[in-house]
Design a protein around this motif. Structure first.
Motif, short mmCIF file in Angstrom:
data_model
loop_
_atom_site.label_atom_id
_atom_site.label_comp_id
_atom_site.label_asym_id
_atom_site.label_seq_id
_atom_site.Cartn_x
_atom_site.Cartn_y
_atom_site.Cartn_z
N SER A 159 0.83 -1.20 0.00
CA SER A 159 0.00 0.00 0.00
C SER A 159 0.87 1.25 0.00
CB SER A 159 -0.91 0.01 1.22
OG SER A 159 -0.17 0.25 2.40
N ASP A 160 0.22 2.37 -0.28
CA ASP A 160 0.93 3.63 -0.14
C ASP A 160 0.93 4.01 1.33
OD1 ASP A 160 -1.68 4.43 0.28
OD2 ASP A 160 -1.75 5.84 -1.39
N PHE A 161 1.32 5.22 1.64
CA PHE A 161 1.44 5.65 3.04
C PHE A 161 0.13 5.53 3.79
CE2 PHE A 161 1.40 9.06 6.25
CZ PHE A 161 2.42 8.59 7.05
N THR A 162 -0.98 5.87 3.15
CA THR A 162 -2.27 5.86 3.82
C THR A 162 -3.01 4.54 3.68
OG1 THR A 162 -3.45 6.70 1.88
CG2 THR A 162 -2.58 8.34 3.43
N GLY A 163 -2.76 3.80 2.63
CA GLY A 163 -3.48 2.57 2.37
C GLY A 163 -4.72 2.77 1.54
N ARG A 164 -4.99 4.00 1.16
CA ARG A 164 -6.20 4.29 0.37
C ARG A 164 -6.15 3.64 -1.03
NH1 ARG A 164 -6.50 8.37 3.80
NH2 ARG A 164 -8.55 9.07 4.47
N ASN A 165 -4.96 3.42 -1.54
CA ASN A 165 -4.86 2.82 -2.87
C ASN A 165 -5.35 1.37 -2.88
OD1 ASN A 165 -2.56 1.92 -1.38
ND2 ASN A 165 -1.49 1.49 -3.28
N LEU A 166 -5.41 0.73 -1.72
CA LEU A 166 -5.83 -0.67 -1.67
C LEU A 166 -7.34 -0.83 -1.50
CD1 LEU A 166 -3.12 -2.44 0.46
CD2 LEU A 166 -3.35 -2.34 -2.00
N MET A 167 -8.04 0.21 -1.12
CA MET A 167 -9.48 0.08 -0.86
C MET A 167 -10.26 -0.45 -2.08
SD MET A 167 -10.13 0.60 2.25
CE MET A 167 -8.60 0.26 3.03
N PRO A 168 -10.05 0.09 -3.28
CA PRO A 168 -10.78 -0.48 -4.43
C PRO A 168 -10.36 -1.92 -4.74
CG PRO A 168 -9.73 1.61 -5.03
CD PRO A 168 -9.30 1.27 -3.66
N ILE A 169 -9.09 -2.23 -4.53
CA ILE A 169 -8.60 -3.59 -4.78
C ILE A 169 -9.25 -4.56 -3.79
CG2 ILE A 169 -6.57 -5.08 -4.75
CD1 ILE A 169 -4.93 -2.65 -5.69
N LEU A 170 -9.26 -4.19 -2.51
CA LEU A 170 -9.86 -5.06 -1.50
C LEU A 170 -11.35 -5.24 -1.75
CD1 LEU A 170 -8.03 -3.79 1.70
CD2 LEU A 170 -7.72 -5.98 0.56
N ASP A 171 -12.02 -4.17 -2.17
CA ASP A 171 -13.44 -4.26 -2.48
C ASP A 171 -13.68 -5.23 -3.63
OD1 ASP A 171 -16.20 -3.64 -2.31
OD2 ASP A 171 -15.98 -2.05 -3.80
N GLY A 172 -12.86 -5.15 -4.66
CA GLY A 172 -12.99 -6.04 -5.81
C GLY A 172 -12.72 -7.49 -5.45
N VAL A 173 -11.71 -7.73 -4.63
CA VAL A 173 -11.39 -9.10 -4.23
C VAL A 173 -12.51 -9.68 -3.38
CG1 VAL A 173 -9.84 -10.50 -2.80
CG2 VAL A 173 -8.89 -8.82 -4.36
N LEU A 174 -13.04 -8.86 -2.49
CA LEU A 174 -14.14 -9.34 -1.65
C LEU A 174 -15.37 -9.64 -2.50
CD1 LEU A 174 -14.90 -10.05 1.19
CD2 LEU A 174 -15.56 -7.68 1.57
N GLY A 175 -15.62 -8.82 -3.50
CA GLY A 175 -16.71 -9.09 -4.43
C GLY A 175 -16.50 -10.40 -5.17
N LEU A 176 -15.26 -10.66 -5.59
CA LEU A 176 -14.92 -11.93 -6.25
C LEU A 176 -15.18 -13.10 -5.32
CD1 LEU A 176 -13.53 -13.57 -8.59
CD2 LEU A 176 -11.40 -13.19 -7.34
N LEU A 177 -14.77 -12.97 -4.07
CA LEU A 177 -14.99 -14.03 -3.09
C LEU A 177 -16.47 -14.28 -2.88
CD1 LEU A 177 -12.26 -13.19 -0.42
CD2 LEU A 177 -12.28 -15.13 -1.97
N GLU A 178 -17.25 -13.22 -2.78
CA GLU A 178 -18.69 -13.36 -2.58
C GLU A 178 -19.35 -14.06 -3.77
OE1 GLU A 178 -19.53 -9.45 0.24
OE2 GLU A 178 -19.53 -9.23 -1.94
#
Length: 115
Positions: free
Chosen positions: A45-64
């Motif tokens: 992630s970058d310093f804040t971790g905000r760059n991972l939020m869309p990625i995590l959302d997409g992965v969770l959607g894939l898992l669902e």
């Protein structure tokens, strides 16, 4: 998102709580994979971790979606969750903080030494 939420990170906290509540509805093997995916993605992630939020959302959607289809985790990710996460993060983002700091340190030393 207002300025205060951005500074304190409360927007990300809310989003992560939302992700975790969605993940708790998944089967146990999917929940374990979700934990491994998060552990493998956060170092990229970058310093804040905000760059991972869309990625995590997409992965969770894939898992669902795959859990709803009745697929096993093995069918979705295979044996290499770490490789899956590296592909998700991309080549430039895939560098960890340690890699970025090493490059910055090397550049600073080269600059100071006149090379």
């Amino acid at each position: 998102m207002n300025f205060w939420e951005k500074v304190t990170g409360s927007d990300m906290t809310k989003e992560m709580k939302s992700f975790e509540s969605r993940a708790k509805k998944l089967p146990a093997d999917y929940q374990a994979s979700w934990g491994k995916i998060k552990a493998n993605l956060w170092p990229h992630s970058d310093f804040t971790g905000r760059n991972l939020m869309p990625i995590l959302d997409g992965v969770l959607g894939l898992l669902e979606e795959t859990a709803a289809d009745g697929q096993s985790v093995q069918e979705v990710f295979g044996d290499d969750i770490n490789g899956f996460c590296l592909e998700l993060a991309g080549e430039e983002v895939a560098k960890s903080f340690r890699d970025k700091w090493r490059k910055q340190l090397n550049n600073n030393i080269a600059k100071k030494s006149g090379k």
